[in-house]
Design a protein around this motif. Sequence first.
Motif, PDB file in Angstrom:
ATOM      1  N   VAL A   1       0.837  -1.203   0.000  1.00  0.00           N
ATOM      2  CA  VAL A   1       0.000   0.000   0.000  1.00  0.00           C
ATOM      3  C   VAL A   1       0.872   1.254   0.000  1.00  0.00           C
ATOM      4  CG1 VAL A   1      -1.756   1.312   1.245  1.00  0.00           C
ATOM      5  CG2 VAL A   1      -1.884  -1.186   1.176  1.00  0.00           C
ATOM      6  N   ALA A   2       1.884   1.282   0.860  1.00  0.00           N
ATOM      7  CA  ALA A   2       2.779   2.435   0.926  1.00  0.00           C
ATOM      8  C   ALA A   2       3.612   2.565  -0.343  1.00  0.00           C
ATOM      9  CB  ALA A   2       3.690   2.328   2.147  1.00  0.00           C
ATOM     10  N   VAL A   3       4.075   1.432  -0.877  1.00  0.00           N
ATOM     11  CA  VAL A   3       4.916   1.477  -2.079  1.00  0.00           C
ATOM     12  C   VAL A   3       4.120   1.973  -3.278  1.00  0.00           C
ATOM     13  CG1 VAL A   3       6.230   0.075  -3.714  1.00  0.00           C
ATOM     14  CG2 VAL A   3       6.478  -0.322  -1.253  1.00  0.00           C
ATOM     15  N   VAL A   4       2.932   1.425  -3.487  1.00  0.00           N
ATOM     16  CA  VAL A   4       2.104   1.859  -4.618  1.00  0.00           C
ATOM     17  C   VAL A   4       1.661   3.311  -4.432  1.00  0.00           C
ATOM     18  CG1 VAL A   4      -0.069   1.486  -5.846  1.00  0.00           C
ATOM     19  CG2 VAL A   4       1.315  -0.475  -5.140  1.00  0.00           C
ATOM     20  N   GLY A   5       1.240   3.654  -3.212  1.00  0.00           N
ATOM     21  CA  GLY A   5       0.812   5.022  -2.955  1.00  0.00           C
ATOM     22  C   GLY A   5       1.920   6.023  -3.215  1.00  0.00           C
ATOM     23  N   PHE A   6       3.115   5.731  -2.711  1.00  0.00           N
ATOM     24  CA  PHE A   6       4.235   6.638  -2.916  1.00  0.00           C
ATOM     25  C   PHE A   6       4.629   6.719  -4.383  1.00  0.00           C
ATOM     26  CE2 PHE A   6       8.879   7.625  -2.631  1.00  0.00           C
ATOM     27  CZ  PHE A   6       8.733   8.911  -2.138  1.00  0.00           C
ATOM     28  N   SER A   7       4.565   5.590  -5.084  1.00  0.00           N
ATOM     29  CA  SER A   7       4.883   5.580  -6.510  1.00  0.00           C
ATOM     30  C   SER A   7       3.927   6.481  -7.291  1.00  0.00           C
ATOM     31  CB  SER A   7       4.823   4.155  -7.062  1.00  0.00           C
ATOM     32  OG  SER A   7       5.779   3.321  -6.427  1.00  0.00           O
ATOM     33  N   LEU A   8       2.647   6.443  -6.937  1.00  0.00           N
ATOM     34  CA  LEU A   8       1.666   7.295  -7.624  1.00  0.00           C
ATOM     35  C   LEU A   8       1.910   8.770  -7.308  1.00  0.00           C
ATOM     36  CD1 LEU A   8      -1.624   5.213  -7.147  1.00  0.00           C
ATOM     37  CD2 LEU A   8      -0.300   5.521  -9.243  1.00  0.00           C
ATOM     38  N   THR A   9       2.277   9.086  -6.076  1.00  0.00           N
ATOM     39  CA  THR A   9       2.533  10.494  -5.745  1.00  0.00           C
ATOM     40  C   THR A   9       3.708  11.039  -6.549  1.00  0.00           C
ATOM     41  OG1 THR A   9       4.054  10.034  -3.901  1.00  0.00           O
ATOM     42  CG2 THR A   9       1.713  10.116  -3.391  1.00  0.00           C
ATOM     43  N   TYR A  10       4.745  10.253  -6.704  1.00  0.00           N
ATOM     44  CA  TYR A  10       5.913  10.728  -7.441  1.00  0.00           C
ATOM     45  C   TYR A  10       5.649  10.777  -8.943  1.00  0.00           C
ATOM     46  CZ  TYR A  10       9.868  11.779  -4.469  1.00  0.00           C
ATOM     47  OH  TYR A  10      10.744  12.417  -3.630  1.00  0.00           O
ATOM     48  N   ALA A  11       4.986   9.750  -9.471  1.00  0.00           N
ATOM     49  CA  ALA A  11       4.677   9.748 -10.900  1.00  0.00           C
ATOM     50  C   ALA A  11       3.772  10.932 -11.259  1.00  0.00           C
ATOM     51  CB  ALA A  11       4.012   8.426 -11.288  1.00  0.00           C
ATOM     52  N   GLY A  12       2.824  11.217 -10.387  1.00  0.00           N
ATOM     53  CA  GLY A  12       1.915  12.329 -10.658  1.00  0.00           C
ATOM     54  C   GLY A  12       2.586  13.683 -10.608  1.00  0.00           C
ATOM     55  N   GLY A  13       3.691  13.788  -9.876  1.00  0.00           N
ATOM     56  CA  GLY A  13       4.401  15.068  -9.799  1.00  0.00           C
ATOM     57  C   GLY A  13       5.365  15.297 -10.945  1.00  0.00           C
ATOM     58  N   GLY A  14       5.616  14.278 -11.765  1.00  0.00           N
ATOM     59  CA  GLY A  14       6.556  14.412 -12.874  1.00  0.00           C
ATOM     60  C   GLY A  14       6.232  15.522 -13.852  1.00  0.00           C
ATOM     61  N   PRO A  15       4.973  15.622 -14.328  1.00  0.00           N
ATOM     62  CA  PRO A  15       4.650  16.691 -15.279  1.00  0.00           C
ATOM     63  C   PRO A  15       4.911  18.091 -14.733  1.00  0.00           C
ATOM     64  CG  PRO A  15       2.953  15.007 -15.338  1.00  0.00           C
ATOM     65  CD  PRO A  15       3.862  14.662 -14.187  1.00  0.00           C
ATOM     66  N   LEU A  16       4.639  18.324 -13.459  1.00  0.00           N
ATOM     67  CA  LEU A  16       4.876  19.651 -12.890  1.00  0.00           C
ATOM     68  C   LEU A  16       6.374  19.940 -12.816  1.00  0.00           C
ATOM     69  CD1 LEU A  16       3.826  22.223 -11.711  1.00  0.00           C
ATOM     70  CD2 LEU A  16       3.634  21.119  -9.481  1.00  0.00           C
ATOM     71  N   ILE A  17       7.181  18.941 -12.471  1.00  0.00           N
ATOM     72  CA  ILE A  17       8.626  19.142 -12.439  1.00  0.00           C
ATOM     73  C   ILE A  17       9.149  19.461 -13.833  1.00  0.00           C
ATOM     74  CG2 ILE A  17      10.833  17.959 -12.078  1.00  0.00           C
ATOM     75  CD1 ILE A  17       9.564  16.491  -9.751  1.00  0.00           C
ATOM     76  N   ALA A  18       8.625  18.740 -14.839  1.00  0.00           N
ATOM     77  CA  ALA A  18       9.109  18.921 -16.208  1.00  0.00           C
ATOM     78  C   ALA A  18       8.627  20.225 -16.840  1.00  0.00           C
ATOM     79  CB  ALA A  18       8.665  17.735 -17.071  1.00  0.00           C
ATOM     80  N   LEU A  19       7.396  20.608 -16.578  1.00  0.00           N
ATOM     81  CA  LEU A  19       6.791  21.768 -17.245  1.00  0.00           C
ATOM     82  C   LEU A  19       6.677  22.997 -16.359  1.00  0.00           C
ATOM     83  CD1 LEU A  19       3.846  19.902 -19.039  1.00  0.00           C
ATOM     84  CD2 LEU A  19       6.098  20.460 -19.979  1.00  0.00           C
ATOM     85  N   GLY A  20       6.950  22.837 -15.063  1.00  0.00           N
ATOM     86  CA  GLY A  20       6.734  23.933 -14.124  1.00  0.00           C
ATOM     87  C   GLY A  20       7.521  25.185 -14.450  1.00  0.00           C
ATOM     88  N   THR A  21       8.826  25.015 -14.727  1.00  0.00           N
ATOM     89  CA  THR A  21       9.656  26.189 -15.026  1.00  0.00           C
ATOM     90  C   THR A  21       9.158  26.902 -16.270  1.00  0.00           C
ATOM     91  OG1 THR A  21      11.603  25.211 -13.979  1.00  0.00           O
ATOM     92  CG2 THR A  21      11.981  26.963 -15.577  1.00  0.00           C
ATOM     93  N   ASP A  22       8.780  26.134 -17.300  1.00  0.00           N
ATOM     94  CA  ASP A  22       8.266  26.752 -18.523  1.00  0.00           C
ATOM     95  C   ASP A  22       6.960  27.491 -18.255  1.00  0.00           C
ATOM     96  OD1 ASP A  22       8.225  27.116 -21.489  1.00  0.00           O
ATOM     97  OD2 ASP A  22       6.395  25.929 -21.300  1.00  0.00           O
ATOM     98  N   LEU A  23       6.092  26.922 -17.408  1.00  0.00           N
ATOM     99  CA  LEU A  23       4.845  27.598 -17.068  1.00  0.00           C
ATOM    100  C   LEU A  23       5.108  28.902 -16.328  1.00  0.00           C
ATOM    101  CD1 LEU A  23       2.618  24.601 -15.893  1.00  0.00           C
ATOM    102  CD2 LEU A  23       2.273  26.001 -17.926  1.00  0.00           C
ATOM    103  N   ILE A  24       6.090  28.880 -15.421  1.00  0.00           N
ATOM    104  CA  ILE A  24       6.409  30.090 -14.655  1.00  0.00           C
ATOM    105  C   ILE A  24       7.020  31.150 -15.559  1.00  0.00           C
ATOM    106  CG2 ILE A  24       7.896  31.028 -12.842  1.00  0.00           C
ATOM    107  CD1 ILE A  24       7.545  28.370 -11.360  1.00  0.00           C
TER     108      ILE A  24
END
Length: 500
Positions: free
Chosen positions: A363-386
């Motif tokens: 449960v913790a492994v899958v949950g943590f994996s989803l939190t990190y995977a979901g944050g990938g687009p913001l890390i990749a596109l965040g600077t360009d958006l700003i």
Amino acid sequence: MTTVAPREQRAGTREWLGLAVLALPTLLVSMDVSVLHLAGPAITLDLGATAQQMLWIIDIYGFMIAGLLVTMGSLGDRIGRRKLLLIGAAAFGVASIVAALATSPEALLVSRAALGIAGATLMPSTLSLISAMFGDPRQRGMAIGLWVTMFSVGIALGPVIGGALLQVFWWGSVFLIAVPVMALLLVAGPLLLPEYRADQADPIDLASVALSLGAIMPVVYGLKELAVGGNAGIAAMAIVAGLTLGVVFARRQRRLTTPLIDLTLFRSRAFSTAAVAMLLAMFVAGGTYLYVTQYLQLAQGQSPMAAGLWLLPAALGLIVTSMAAPALAGRFAPAHIVAGGLLISIVGHLMLATVGPETGLWVAVVGFSLTYAGGGPLIALGTDLIVGSSPPEKAGSAAAVSETATELGMALGVAVLGALGTFIYRTQLVGSPVGGEAGGADTFAGTVEAAGRLPGTEAGELVAAGTQAFTSSLSTIGLVSAVLSAVMAVAIVLGLRTRS
């Protein structure tokens, strides 16, 4: 003699090898974050660090980087970006050795602060050198994309390499990873990297630097004091002092011709939405990572190596989504891609909110994996958006805000969510029937150590109480993070709806 690659010149082998050299500091910074979280329990036991000391040891690094990024950028413009990069690399290597040999929490805290000061020279220097080396716009975009990807790769390698080191050596070995990396940078940098110095460098306003750190540190100190049951009066005065200095800082920025942070950028709703979203995303990531790594080792009894391997799916998910996001941005609105990723993170945080003493490891492994995977687009596109939400003539200032938000968000996440978790843990453990047996320990690692000095039955009861209190902390942080992620997703869709 200042050498700058002509804008029309396409980069050759030397420039691409130089990019590989510039990727080393980025790889190291991201690895340094993940391996230290894994080493947290060992440091707590070996040095006898309290929960408050451990939080400071982890996040002072990010606070120093965030507070000095813009200043170091201006210093690099004055003395040369390559020179500053090499000075910082040497200082980082020395501070890493000092940290590895620390014999007290205070010594480790000071060396971590020194690492943060040295680390602040790396990010602005590498970005400006990439811009100077790659004159062709398409090559420059590819180079920056590859450089950013190294951050995700470092997160992936950090747990595995750090776990392997902790399995064989003492906790100080995680700091020594930096030494050969910095040595390689010092040898290859002068051969492959051009020098770059701005014709007109912005003045360095040391008063603003001091005010920015003075606004953050007392507030964080006050929150941590409240979390561990310290003097409430002193904590309140520290928070008030920090907020007061924050007001003074903001007023000074509005008066300066070249402010440390251009606050006029925040008049744009799109810019402020993107910047705050980046800060909150790293805030959530910092606090979540802190508690998941401890959960794997202390509550689930995993070795450092095993814990690192269990964290690998999350890091790989981050790599995949952060690399896929730019490609998807050609077909969909970047704001919608980021919001979609945050929805995935929400599911992961809600899974972490269900973690309890009897919950399966998956449960913790899958949950943590989803939190990190979901944050990938913001890390990749965040600077360009700003940057894309700011006027073109203020792109440099906007990029500085993006970098600062990233580092400050991570440090604040460890500080604030860590303090919240400590408060919940301490309150529940003290209120349990066996809480007195913990000997005043305010960390799960300290409780486990105290249990080792008790008879079998009492030891088991104390560990069970500690596990219950710790999983309650993790569950609360998961719930808070889910709410924050939901707020971010809605704000991004509404605040950036005009961006295509």
